[in-house]
Design an enzyme around this catalytic site. Structure first.
Site, mmCIF file in Angstrom:
data_model
loop_
_atom_site.group_PDB
_atom_site.id
_atom_site.type_symbol
_atom_site.label_atom_id
_atom_site.label_comp_id
_atom_site.label_asym_id
_atom_site.label_seq_id
_atom_site.Cartn_x
_atom_site.Cartn_y
_atom_site.Cartn_z
ATOM 1 N N TYR A 120 -6.223 6.605 8.654
ATOM 2 C CA TYR A 120 -6.129 7.284 7.351
ATOM 3 C C TYR A 120 -7.305 8.200 7.049
ATOM 4 C CZ TYR A 120 -2.756 3.527 6.565
ATOM 5 O OH TYR A 120 -1.723 2.651 6.667
ATOM 6 N N TYR A 174 5.765 0.634 -0.360
ATOM 7 C CA TYR A 174 5.106 0.870 0.936
ATOM 8 C C TYR A 174 5.539 -0.242 1.885
ATOM 9 C CZ TYR A 174 1.734 1.164 4.674
ATOM 10 O OH TYR A 174 1.176 1.262 5.925
ATOM 11 N N ASP A 211 9.974 -7.759 1.085
ATOM 12 C CA ASP A 211 8.803 -7.545 1.930
ATOM 13 C C ASP A 211 7.634 -8.252 1.247
ATOM 14 O OD1 ASP A 211 6.575 -6.669 3.228
ATOM 15 O OD2 ASP A 211 7.117 -4.538 3.226
ATOM 16 N N LYS A 244 0.031 -10.339 7.339
ATOM 17 C CA LYS A 244 -1.271 -10.356 6.674
ATOM 18 C C LYS A 244 -1.897 -11.754 6.593
ATOM 19 C CE LYS A 244 -0.967 -5.977 4.374
ATOM 20 N NZ LYS A 244 -1.977 -5.136 4.988
HETATM 21 N N1 PLP Z 1 4.647 -4.075 4.047
HETATM 22 C C1 PLP Z 1 3.740 -4.215 3.075
HETATM 23 C C2 PLP Z 1 4.184 -4.664 1.721
HETATM 24 C C3 PLP Z 1 2.395 -3.931 3.302
HETATM 25 O O1 PLP Z 1 1.521 -4.046 2.311
HETATM 26 C C4 PLP Z 1 2.017 -3.512 4.594
HETATM 27 C C5 PLP Z 1 0.606 -3.176 4.873
HETATM 28 O O2 PLP Z 1 -0.187 -2.940 4.003
HETATM 29 C C6 PLP Z 1 2.985 -3.385 5.588
HETATM 30 C C7 PLP Z 1 4.293 -3.687 5.285
HETATM 31 C C8 PLP Z 1 2.622 -2.920 6.975
HETATM 32 O O3 PLP Z 1 1.894 -3.901 7.644
HETATM 33 P P1 PLP Z 1 1.025 -3.533 8.926
HETATM 34 O O4 PLP Z 1 -0.108 -2.713 8.453
HETATM 35 O O5 PLP Z 1 0.590 -4.874 9.463
HETATM 36 O O6 PLP Z 1 1.923 -2.816 9.872
#
Ligand code: PLP
Length: 424
Positions: free
Chosen positions: A20, A148, A242, A271
């Site tokens: 980023y 996101y 998610d 995470k």
């Molecule tokens: N989904 C959500 C809600 C997230 O916050 C993130 C990452 O911040 C992701 C998916 C993507 O995860 P990764 O960075 O492990 O690919």
């Protein structure tokens, strides 16, 4: 590297491509030597109080002894083995434990190695669920503004179109509808109308429950999630939560879906799954989703299998993390953090340029009208001895769930002090 600033060579970064960042203009990153608890120790000896928990992963703080012991024990037995044709106890135990913790019905776990890929798998499951049932026209996911879900091509296409990279990659990204969450009467009407017209083109609905994290720490309530569940049921769509950010206590309950009493058809986790130590993710499907793949037809199989899928080290660490959730009062700690964030960030409310202050679980957010000089603001937090990563127009705290009261007070005080000085 002809016009590379000398700092890049001096600090030993001629080969790294940072996330980023515009590599030409970004300030050099800080070198970290060690971590412990809620502290990041820099190579130059400075120690920062961590307000971010390494992109929301380090829920038990850094270097937790139980997590380290689990890594060591698993390292001696089997660091990795392929998951194709072979299985192992750490993964089977983890899958059993996750399904026991999740709402009843979510009982099939597919392991991957990052959040984005877990979401990709959820999307693939949802689309193939319909294909396997003989419906070919349901190839789109309904996603939401402010959302996101990752940086891979499939997930970029379901992120907020303005904040995501839709315009940059126009013509490359798949086209999924992205509309407003049904939070108000007006947006709920628009959402209902959208489904009336387009539900038969959709495989499912994809949402981050209760808080859209990377999209700006935007909160919505349980009623919104119940609205989504009702709509999904009405049209027979799969509901995908998610919980990569919200899972494992962050919002006050182990999973955010519990607060709405809503069970999705598919849930994604990552995470904090491994307590912030190893890369691991899981896509957990309901029995009825799994059933659509259960067939004598090989083409009905889920065609996915990352090389490091269900890595034993990562699964062992995730099991150790779940032990800590079982043995230690993590949710009570979240409640205490929540109260401290409400109190500690309250003085921001009166500051000029502050649009909103909001707290949910162990997430504290100060939303500003705008942040003019993001890098300078980040540097001021470091100078104040804290690791806080404002983005876009927000300053937020998502500390380890184990952070002690004094460190948390120092964090909130730093946010107030730095923002107050910034607004003078
Ligand atoms: N989904 C959500 C809600 C997230 O916050 C993130 C990452 O911040 C992701 C998916 C993507 O995860 P990764 O960075 O492990 O690919």
């Amino acid at each position: 590297m002809a016009d590379a600033p000398p700092g890049w060579y001096v600090s030993g970064l001629p080969h790294i491509w940072l996330p980023y960042n515009q590599m030409k203009t970004t300030p050099p990153p800080l070198a970290v030597a060690r971590t412990h608890g809620s502290r990041i120790v820099l190579a130059d000896g400075r120690e920062l109080i961590d307000g971010i928990a390494s992109w929301w992963t380090a829920c038990h703080g850094y270097n937790h002894p139980a997590i380290r012991d689990a890594v060591r024990a698993q390292l001696d037995a089997m660091p990795h083995v392929m998951f194709g044709g072979l299985v192992h106890e750490p993964a089977l135990t983890l899958a059993r434990r996750l399904t026991a913790l999740l709402p009843a019905g979510l009982d099939r776990v597919f392991f991957t190695d990052s959040g984005s890929v877990a979401v990709e798998v959820a999307m693939k499951m949802a689309v193939q669920y319909w294909l396997n049932r003989g419906e070919r026209g349901r190839t789109r996911l309904l996603a939401f503004k402010g959302g996101y879900h990752g940086d891979t091509f499939a997930t970029m296409a379901v992120c907020d179109p303005d904040e995501g990279m839709h315009s940059l990659f126009a013509g490359v990204l798949a086209e999924h509808p992205v509309i407003a969450l049904p939070c108000t009467e007006e947006s709920a009407d628009a959402f209902d109308r959208f489904l009336e017209q387009h539900a038969d083109t959709l495989a499912g609905i994809l949402v981050e429950p209760l808080v859209q994290g990377a999209g700006g720490m935007l909160l919505h309530n349980a009623a919104v999630l119940r609205h989504l569940r009702r709509a999904a049921d009405k049209y027979g769509l799969l509901l995908i939560f998610d919980e990569i950010f919200t899972g494992f206590g962050r919002t006050g309950t182990l999973f955010a879906c519990e607060q709405a009493g809503v069970t999705p058809d598919i849930i994604t986790l990552s995470k904090a799954l491994t307590g912030g130590t190893m890369a691991l993710a899981a896509t957990v499907a309901s029995h009825s989703v799994f059933e659509a793949f259960w067939s004598d037809d090989k083409l009905h199989a889920l065609m996915h299998g990352p090389t490091y899928m269900a890595n034993p080290l990562a699964c062992a660490v995730a099991n150790a993390s779940l032990d800590l959730f079982a043995q230690q009062p993590r949710l009570a700690q979240v409640a205490a953090i929540s109260a401290a964030l409400v109190q500690g960030l309250a003085p921001c409310r009166g500051l000029p340029g502050v649009r909103d202050v909001r707290v949910l679980g162990a997430i504290g957010v100060v939303e500003l009208d705008r942040i003019e000089a993001l890098d300078a603001l980040k540097a001021r937090f470091v100078a104040a001895g804290v690791w806080v990563r404002p983005f876009r127009n927000i300053v937020y705290l998502t500390p380890a769930l184990t952070i002690d009261a004094d460190d948390l007070a120092l964090l909130t005080r730093a946010v107030v002090t730095v923002l107050r000085a910034d607004k003078k």
